[in-house]
Each structure stands twice: as C-alpha cells, then as structure tokens.
Design an enzyme around this catalytic site. Structure first.
Site, PDB file in Angstrom:
ATOM      1  CE  LYS A  15      -4.412  -1.639   1.675  1.00  0.00           C
ATOM      2  NZ  LYS A  15      -5.564  -1.403   2.538  1.00  0.00           N
ATOM      3  CE  LYS A  57      -6.517  -7.236  -0.811  1.00  0.00           C
ATOM      4  NZ  LYS A  57      -7.942  -6.953  -0.666  1.00  0.00           N
ATOM      5  CE  LYS A  60     -13.803  -1.942   1.548  1.00  0.00           C
ATOM      6  NZ  LYS A  60     -12.936  -2.820   2.186  1.00  0.00           N
TER       7      LYS A  60
HETATM    8  P1  ATP Z   1      -8.613  -2.102   0.844  1.00  0.00           P
HETATM    9  O1  ATP Z   1      -8.114  -2.246  -0.571  1.00  0.00           O
HETATM   10  O2  ATP Z   1      -9.056  -0.710   1.199  1.00  0.00           O
HETATM   11  O3  ATP Z   1      -7.656  -2.689   1.847  1.00  0.00           O
HETATM   12  P2  ATP Z   1     -10.063  -4.538   0.786  1.00  0.00           P
HETATM   13  O4  ATP Z   1     -10.772  -4.834  -0.461  1.00  0.00           O
HETATM   14  O5  ATP Z   1      -8.749  -5.210   1.009  1.00  0.00           O
HETATM   15  O6  ATP Z   1      -9.952  -2.967   0.900  1.00  0.00           O
HETATM   16  P3  ATP Z   1     -10.677  -4.782   3.577  1.00  0.00           P
HETATM   17  O7  ATP Z   1     -11.716  -3.931   4.244  1.00  0.00           O
HETATM   18  O8  ATP Z   1      -9.253  -4.426   3.766  1.00  0.00           O
HETATM   19  O9  ATP Z   1     -11.026  -4.845   2.013  1.00  0.00           O
HETATM   20  O10 ATP Z   1     -10.885  -6.295   4.009  1.00  0.00           O
HETATM   21  C1  ATP Z   1     -12.116  -6.807   4.503  1.00  0.00           C
HETATM   22  C2  ATP Z   1     -12.055  -8.307   4.535  1.00  0.00           C
HETATM   23  O11 ATP Z   1     -12.145  -8.825   3.192  1.00  0.00           O
HETATM   24  C3  ATP Z   1     -10.761  -8.879   5.099  1.00  0.00           C
HETATM   25  O12 ATP Z   1     -11.073 -10.012   5.872  1.00  0.00           O
HETATM   26  C4  ATP Z   1      -9.977  -9.273   3.887  1.00  0.00           C
HETATM   27  O13 ATP Z   1      -9.049 -10.310   4.150  1.00  0.00           O
HETATM   28  C5  ATP Z   1     -11.085  -9.736   2.957  1.00  0.00           C
HETATM   29  N1  ATP Z   1     -10.717  -9.609   1.549  1.00  0.00           N
HETATM   30  C6  ATP Z   1     -10.363  -8.465   0.923  1.00  0.00           C
HETATM   31  N2  ATP Z   1     -10.106  -8.690  -0.364  1.00  0.00           N
HETATM   32  C7  ATP Z   1     -10.285 -10.027  -0.564  1.00  0.00           C
HETATM   33  C8  ATP Z   1     -10.174 -10.874  -1.703  1.00  0.00           C
HETATM   34  N3  ATP Z   1      -9.801 -10.384  -2.885  1.00  0.00           N
HETATM   35  N4  ATP Z   1     -10.428 -12.195  -1.566  1.00  0.00           N
HETATM   36  C9  ATP Z   1     -10.793 -12.700  -0.361  1.00  0.00           C
HETATM   37  N5  ATP Z   1     -10.926 -11.947   0.757  1.00  0.00           N
HETATM   38  C10 ATP Z   1     -10.677 -10.623   0.664  1.00  0.00           C
HETATM   39 MG    MG Z   2      -7.525  -4.649   2.639  1.00  0.00          MG
END
Ligand code: ATP
Ligand code: MG
Length: 340
Positions: A112, A203, A206
């Site tokens: 990040k 992955k 968001k």
């Molecule tokens: P950001 O990019 O802002 O970090 P994010 O998409 O990673 O957002 P988070 O709020 O950080 O979302 O994570 C919320 C939950 O979703 C966590 O348990 C994380 O491990 C899970 N998660 C996030 N992305 C994935 C993915 N691509 N596949 C499976 N689990 C995910």
């Molecule tokens: Mg995340």
C-alpha cells in the site's frame, strides 16, 4: 459460546465480491455458533488519503450492507470502531511492545505504501497492523474464561497480521501475566483470495483494483454482467482449474463454485467442450442472483438512517462494556495508577 471478531474498512462506496466470499459470508454463518463482534473499522480507513464526508457516508453504507448480507444485530454485536475508544488506547500500548523492524516486515504496508500519492505513506499506515491487533485482543476473553477457539474470519491477505496479533498477545502475556487468549485466523481455502478480473494474479481490492477488475456488491446488474463477460481469461479454450497456467479461469471457477455449491471438478466436467463465453454467462447470472437481493436490502436499510444509527449505538454500548473490562485489566498490569 466461543467468540469471534472481524472488521471491514469503509474504504469504498461498496464492498466487493472478494470481501463477500472471502470474509463476510463467513461472518453471517458464524453467528449461529459464536458470540460474534463485527465492526466497521473507520480508524483503519483514515490511514490512506480520504474525504471526511465520504468516510461518514461509507461507514453507514458499510453497516447497511452487513445488515443486508444477514448480520443480525439481535444475535451479533455490530459496531463502528471509533465509537469504542479503547481500540486506540490498546493500540498505543501494543505499539510500545512492537519492534520497528517487526512492523516493517508487514507486506500490506509495503504494497500500500508504494501506491500512496504525493505525501507518501502515513505513520498510521505503518502501524495499521498494531491497531488491528488491538481490535481483536480487546475481545479475546482471558484464558480460563472460555477463551478457547477465538476465531477471526478474514481473507488470506490478513494472515500475516493475524500472526503478528498472536505474537503481541504472547509477548504481553509473558511480560505482564496471562491476559489475552490467542486468536486464530479462520480462512476457508477456496475463497481465501478472489482475484481482480482484469489482473487475475492480484487480489480484488476496494482501494487498488481498477473499476473493470472489481465486482461491487452494490453495482448495477448490467455493469456487473459486462465486467464478468470481459474478465481476462487465459490462452487456450479449455475450462480447467489451474492456478499457475490459468489464473483467470481458475478465479471464475472459484467464484462459481462458492456461489453454487458445485465443486470446481463438477464445473470442469459440466463445461467440458463449452467455451469461456458460456461459463461467463452462467456465472454472471449466478452473481446477479446472489447480489441483487443484498443491494435491495442495503438500500432499504439506508432509507432509515436513524434506525441504522440506533443499531450501531446499541452495538457500541455492548462492545464498549467488553472493551472497558479488558482495558481495566491491561492498565493495571502494565503499571498505570488507577484513577480511583
Ligand atoms: P482495501 O483495498 O481498502 O484494503 P479490501 O478490499 O482489502 O480494501 P478490507 O476492508 O481491507 O477490504 O478487508 C475486509 C475483509 O475482506 C478482510 O477479511 C480481507 O481479508 C477480505 N478480503 C479483501 N479482499 C479479498 C479478496 N480479494 N479475496 C478474499 N478476501 C478478501
Ligand atoms: Mg484490505
């Protein structure tokens, strides 16, 4: 009953399919067997650049989506992280037990921080995993009080942070006496890492996926369908599950399998000889059937903001009681004078 805790950041206008399959679906299921604490982690969301009004809106949209997915405020404690001040307080104490080099080994920070704009990464982004450890440990009952089997349902990307949480809990217990039970990561393998539709080795995220690479829970059906039809697939025409050689199709098969209950082997047989197009078409329908009711219920929950805020206030009160008890023990053990 054993306890469970997890959090999600309000960093986007919607959760995505990776969040749903990797974590949130498990949140809903675990309510049946666990005393669940689920939080929208707004303190984590300010570690990267953000807009205050957007954060306020996204925090409510996040809570509404959790309710829409089936998090039940009668059975679970649903709250906003910043409402329970103890999260920040314990993070400070744990930060003083964390080595600088140890924190520097966290790969999420490396990923990040490389993407942060002109100001560069914040110290908050660096200490993010310590705050996450505090989120979890506040709710780990001390051993002897039913502390076994404390689970944290997350995606694979959070495994390293969970390891750090365990290390800090052990270190605290060793130095100050048994205080925290050791939490365990709960990461079902099949959905541990849903990948970006345009970049199937990264992955779905968001804050870093491109709009074409991500399926939002709150997305319009037409746009969802288009993105799945345009998902990057691999050379060849055969539908086979092979993470190395066919990461694109493998990701689609994983999503399909998780939503339908068919195994990926069943799907390979079902689509033998069929083209990528027919798999994508059926998958798009399946995704729509799953997410449309969630989107509708989210809109409904957002329609009554007072009710939503009341639910969150009740959750904060319940979480606050547990957190306050934990912090009382922590303050005493680390040597702070009681306020009397
Ligand atoms: P950001 O990019 O802002 O970090 P994010 O998409 O990673 O957002 P988070 O709020 O950080 O979302 O994570 C919320 C939950 O979703 C966590 O348990 C994380 O491990 C899970 N998660 C996030 N992305 C994935 C993915 N691509 N596949 C499976 N689990 C995910
Ligand atoms: Mg995340």
């Amino acid at each position: 009953t054993p306890r469970v805790l997890s959090g999600i950041q309000p960093t986007g206008d919607s959760f995505h399919l990776g969040n749903y399959l990797g974590a949130l679906r498990q949140w809903v299921a675990l309510q049946d067997t666990h005393d669940a604490f689920y939080c929208v982690v707004d303190l984590h969301a300010i570690t990267v650049e953000y807009d205050p009004e957007a954060l306020r809106r996204r925090t409510r949209v996040s809570a509404a989506q959790l309710l829409a997915m089936g998090v039940d405020p009668e059975r679970s404690t649903l709250f906003v992280q910043s409402h329970v001040r103890e999260h920040s307080e314990l993070a400070w104490i744990l930060g003083c037990l964390t080595g600088f080099g140890e924190a520097g080994r966290m790969t999420q920070f490396k990923d990040k921080s490389a993407k942060q704009g002109t100001g560069g990464p914040s110290v908050g982004l660096f200490t993010y995993p310590i705050l996450q450890a505090a989120d979890i440990l506040l709710y780990t009952p001390v051993p002897g009080a039913g502390g076994q089997g404390f689970q944290v349902p997350v995606g694979e990307d959070q495994r390293q942070h969970l390891e750090l949480t365990r290390t800090l809990a052990q270190r605290f217990n060793h130095r100050f006496g048994e205080t925290f039970a050791l939490p365990e990561a709960y990461i079902p393998k099949a959905t541990a890492k849903i990948t970006d539709l345009q970049e199937p080795t990264a992955k779905m995220s968001k804050s870093s996926s491109s709009p074409q690479g991500i399926i939002d829970v709150l997305e319009e059906p037409g746009s969802m369908r288009k993105k799945i039809m345009r998902a990057v697939t691999d050379t060849g025409t055969e539908i086979t599950y092979d993470e190395e050689k066919k990461p694109g199709i493998t990701n689609l098969l994983r999503i399909y399998s998780a939503l339908s209950g068919s195994t990926t082997g069943d799907l390979e047989r079902q689509y033998a000889g069929a083209g990528y197009g027919s798999l994508k078409k059926d998958l798009a329908q399946l995704v729509l059937d799953t997410l449309t009711p969630i989107r509708e219920r989210t809109e409904k929950a957002l329609g009554d903001e007072e009710q939503l805020d009341r639910i969150l206030a009740r959750g904060a009160a319940r979480a606050g009681e547990v957190a306050a008890r934990t912090m009382e023990a922590v303050r005493d053990r680390v040597g702070f004078v009681g306020r009397g």
